[in-house]
Design a protein around this motif. Sequence first.
Motif, PDB file in Angstrom:
ATOM      1  N   ASP A  21       0.861  -1.187   0.000  1.00  0.00           N
ATOM      2  CA  ASP A  21       0.000   0.000   0.000  1.00  0.00           C
ATOM      3  C   ASP A  21       0.897   1.237   0.000  1.00  0.00           C
ATOM      4  N   THR A  22       1.027   1.849  -1.164  1.00  0.00           N
ATOM      5  CA  THR A  22       1.980   2.963  -1.318  1.00  0.00           C
ATOM      6  C   THR A  22       1.377   4.309  -0.916  1.00  0.00           C
ATOM      7  N   ARG A  23       0.180   4.287  -0.348  1.00  0.00           N
ATOM      8  CA  ARG A  23      -0.423   5.570   0.041  1.00  0.00           C
ATOM      9  C   ARG A  23       0.142   6.077   1.357  1.00  0.00           C
ATOM     10  N   PHE A  24       0.949   5.263   2.015  1.00  0.00           N
ATOM     11  CA  PHE A  24       1.518   5.691   3.284  1.00  0.00           C
ATOM     12  C   PHE A  24       2.890   6.320   3.073  1.00  0.00           C
ATOM     13  N   LEU A  25       3.350   7.062   4.044  1.00  0.00           N
ATOM     14  CA  LEU A  25       4.598   7.816   3.908  1.00  0.00           C
ATOM     15  C   LEU A  25       5.802   7.015   4.356  1.00  0.00           C
ATOM     16  N   HIS A  28      10.819  13.590   4.350  1.00  0.00           N
ATOM     17  CA  HIS A  28       9.840  14.233   3.462  1.00  0.00           C
ATOM     18  C   HIS A  28      10.020  15.748   3.405  1.00  0.00           C
ATOM     19  N   ARG A  29      11.059  16.210   4.079  1.00  0.00           N
ATOM     20  CA  ARG A  29      11.402  17.640   4.074  1.00  0.00           C
ATOM     21  C   ARG A  29      10.180  18.498   4.417  1.00  0.00           C
ATOM     22  N   ILE A  30       9.642  18.247   5.584  1.00  0.00           N
ATOM     23  CA  ILE A  30       8.469  19.011   6.042  1.00  0.00           C
ATOM     24  C   ILE A  30       8.840  19.826   7.271  1.00  0.00           C
ATOM     25  N   LEU A  31       8.481  21.091   7.232  1.00  0.00           N
ATOM     26  CA  LEU A  31       8.782  22.027   8.321  1.00  0.00           C
ATOM     27  C   LEU A  31      10.273  22.018   8.676  1.00  0.00           C
ATOM     28  N   LEU A  32      11.103  22.063   7.636  1.00  0.00           N
ATOM     29  CA  LEU A  32      12.553  22.174   7.852  1.00  0.00           C
ATOM     30  C   LEU A  32      13.011  23.520   7.305  1.00  0.00           C
ATOM     31  N   ASP A  33      14.081  24.067   7.925  1.00  0.00           N
ATOM     32  CA  ASP A  33      14.650  25.292   7.363  1.00  0.00           C
ATOM     33  C   ASP A  33      15.696  24.924   6.309  1.00  0.00           C
ATOM     34  N   GLY A  34      16.353  25.925   5.758  1.00  0.00           N
ATOM     35  CA  GLY A  34      17.301  25.696   4.671  1.00  0.00           C
ATOM     36  C   GLY A  34      18.431  24.761   5.067  1.00  0.00           C
ATOM     37  N   ALA A  35      18.773  24.741   6.370  1.00  0.00           N
ATOM     38  CA  ALA A  35      19.888  23.905   6.830  1.00  0.00           C
ATOM     39  C   ALA A  35      19.421  22.497   7.198  1.00  0.00           C
ATOM     40  N   LEU A  68      -8.469  11.234   1.154  1.00  0.00           N
ATOM     41  CA  LEU A  68      -7.439  12.273   1.204  1.00  0.00           C
ATOM     42  C   LEU A  68      -6.080  11.598   1.208  1.00  0.00           C
ATOM     43  N   ASP A  69      -5.093  12.317   0.704  1.00  0.00           N
ATOM     44  CA  ASP A  69      -3.739  11.787   0.653  1.00  0.00           C
ATOM     45  C   ASP A  69      -2.929  12.397   1.812  1.00  0.00           C
ATOM     46  N   PRO A  70      -2.317  11.549   2.656  1.00  0.00           N
ATOM     47  CA  PRO A  70      -1.676  12.092   3.858  1.00  0.00           C
ATOM     48  C   PRO A  70      -0.565  13.108   3.589  1.00  0.00           C
ATOM     49  N   LEU A  71       0.256  12.863   2.578  1.00  0.00           N
ATOM     50  CA  LEU A  71       1.345  13.810   2.318  1.00  0.00           C
ATOM     51  C   LEU A  71       0.786  15.145   1.820  1.00  0.00           C
ATOM     52  N   VAL A 106      -2.062  16.391   2.585  1.00  0.00           N
ATOM     53  CA  VAL A 106      -2.659  17.065   3.743  1.00  0.00           C
ATOM     54  C   VAL A 106      -1.568  17.782   4.543  1.00  0.00           C
ATOM     55  N   CYS A 107      -0.441  17.097   4.763  1.00  0.00           N
ATOM     56  CA  CYS A 107       0.665  17.715   5.509  1.00  0.00           C
ATOM     57  C   CYS A 107       1.201  18.934   4.764  1.00  0.00           C
ATOM     58  N   ARG A 108       1.334  18.818   3.465  1.00  0.00           N
ATOM     59  CA  ARG A 108       1.847  19.956   2.671  1.00  0.00           C
ATOM     60  C   ARG A 108       0.898  21.154   2.753  1.00  0.00           C
ATOM     61  N   ARG A 109      -0.393  20.873   2.723  1.00  0.00           N
ATOM     62  CA  ARG A 109      -1.368  21.984   2.820  1.00  0.00           C
ATOM     63  C   ARG A 109      -1.231  22.696   4.161  1.00  0.00           C
ATOM     64  N   ALA A 110      -1.046  21.922   5.225  1.00  0.00           N
ATOM     65  CA  ALA A 110      -0.897  22.534   6.556  1.00  0.00           C
ATOM     66  C   ALA A 110       0.401  23.342   6.613  1.00  0.00           C
ATOM     67  N   GLU A 111       1.458  22.786   6.028  1.00  0.00           N
ATOM     68  CA  GLU A 111       2.744  23.506   6.000  1.00  0.00           C
ATOM     69  C   GLU A 111       2.591  24.827   5.242  1.00  0.00           C
ATOM     70  N   GLU A 112       1.875  24.768   4.118  1.00  0.00           N
ATOM     71  CA  GLU A 112       1.634  25.996   3.345  1.00  0.00           C
ATOM     72  C   GLU A 112       0.905  27.043   4.187  1.00  0.00           C
ATOM     73  N   ALA A 113      -0.066  26.583   4.987  1.00  0.00           N
ATOM     74  CA  ALA A 113      -0.807  27.528   5.833  1.00  0.00           C
ATOM     75  C   ALA A 113       0.148  28.227   6.800  1.00  0.00           C
ATOM     76  N   TYR A 114       1.111  27.473   7.322  1.00  0.00           N
ATOM     77  CA  TYR A 114       2.107  28.082   8.218  1.00  0.00           C
ATOM     78  C   TYR A 114       2.966  29.084   7.455  1.00  0.00           C
ATOM     79  N   LEU A 115       3.471  28.656   6.295  1.00  0.00           N
ATOM     80  CA  LEU A 115       4.375  29.518   5.527  1.00  0.00           C
ATOM     81  C   LEU A 115       3.673  30.789   5.067  1.00  0.00           C
ATOM     82  N   ALA A 116       2.352  30.699   4.857  1.00  0.00           N
ATOM     83  CA  ALA A 116       1.593  31.876   4.440  1.00  0.00           C
ATOM     84  C   ALA A 116       1.199  32.748   5.631  1.00  0.00           C
ATOM     85  N   GLY A 117       1.573  32.328   6.825  1.00  0.00           N
ATOM     86  CA  GLY A 117       1.236  33.105   8.019  1.00  0.00           C
ATOM     87  C   GLY A 117      -0.213  32.944   8.447  1.00  0.00           C
TER      88      GLY A 117
END
Length: 511
Positions: A129-133, A162-169, A278-281, A283-294
């Motif tokens: 099942d490749t729908r998981f991360l 998955h490079r989520i909520l990481l800074d440049g370093a 819904l696709d879990p990754l 969903v996570c990206r959408r939440a990350e975008e909400a953070y990055l957009a303030g």
Amino acid sequence: CRTLRLVFGDQLSPDLSALADVDAAGDVVLMVEAVEECTHVPHHQRKIAFFLSAMRHFAAELEAGGLRVDYRRLDAPDALPSFGESLADAVARHRPERVVLTEPGEWRVLAAAKTWQDRLGVPVEIRPDTRFLCSIAEFQRWAGGRKQLRMEYFYREMRRRHRILLDGAGEPVGGQWNYDADNREPLPKGLIPPDPPTFAPDAVTRDVLALVAERFGGHFGRLDGFAMAVTRADAEALLDHFLEHRLPLFGRYQDAMKQGEPFLYHSLISAALNVGLLDPLAVCRRAEEAYLAGAAPLNSVEGFIRQILGWREYVRGVYWTFMPGYAARNALGAHRPLPRFYWTGETDMNCLRQVVTETRDHAHAHHIQRLMVTGNFALLAGVDPAAVNAWYLMVYADAVEWAQLPNTHGMALFADGGLLGSKPYAASGKYIERMSDYCGRCRFTPKRQVGPDACPFNALYWDFIARTRAQLAGNARMTMIHRSLERMDPAKVADLRRHAEAVLAGLYADA
Ligand code: SF4
């Protein structure tokens, strides 16, 4: 047909591995509403309606995309009771060259699937099942050789991978991996959470509701007011609404409980996520975008992403690594039956009455209600984990076994002896008083330890600490509470334990 492709009720994703190389001209997709799957434990009426409606909508989506779907309805005159029988019948009718499926989400079903090739006399291919991360093999590589599995370390690896909520370093945004300490506030008086969106039943759902009422009307739960997201579009709308209206305060109040507010700031996407709408990754990206957009603070976004990228993947890895033995563990030797009020809501303990009633009405309760009210009580009272697991699997619309079992058995009941959690989540009435407004409307008093007005959680808590003390003596996270017990006047401990015994006797008096 050339290939018979199976799609189970929790596999409603167009990018399912079983459909990866589908040939519209030569293949048939088989979907089965098996009565046995609704009754092997008698699931909540709303849960059955949700699954059947989502399945029917998904089948229509596949057909609209040009695929041939052999959809076996539960109410068809020639319906067969089990999935296995329906599959054998489909193989006889379609005469496929092979059968392809994505590994099911339940150990019992996977074990059956492994026998199909021999039984059906046709090649059966079971795909991951490749729908998981995180794949099961990856999880097992991570877990191998570790003495203790801790979600926090797994989660950090998943963030990096998955490079989520990481800074440049490559370090966590904000400097910390985990902002849980900011996420434990009770709901202030006067703060009214926004209503979640509702999805009026269409003709497909109305048919399903009538069918469930007729066939499974005796099961726990209610159908009236059914408004769940049953299509991909509904699920996306539910997510959009959460990201915009509830995510900003989700973190701060995620552990809060309030009478008459079953949804608070929670996302409510778990059922849609667990059946594949819904696709879990994503969903996570959408939440990350909400953070990055303030649009949402880090404590909310990190806490939400941790549930999906960390906890959800972690419990799945634990499930597939330790089943089937995992479900049979009973580390604390708990053997009492499930109290009747788990079905009726009839108890003077207001917190339990509220949570069971909301569960009956919505097939939903949020994580703290499940962990610290119904779960905590079962832990303290020493209820048999098998009975508690069956209840959680039946009553929640999002309960698929790989997700439900580790959460109930490991996290709430400590029945796995600490594989999943580092200590039992046992709490007295003080915790519920701090995190909810239930106690103010209860006939018991959370400040009282013994006597007719005492909150039953208190004596049960100390009885639990005392009776598990020898077994948990080596657990560093229990040291403080064991010291408190030692410092207590032995006469008081005896009093508390007598009271606990009386509470339990009262609980089962009419059983
Ligand atoms: Fe629950 Fe005890 Fe509070 Fe009553 S007093 S609501 S039983 S925690």
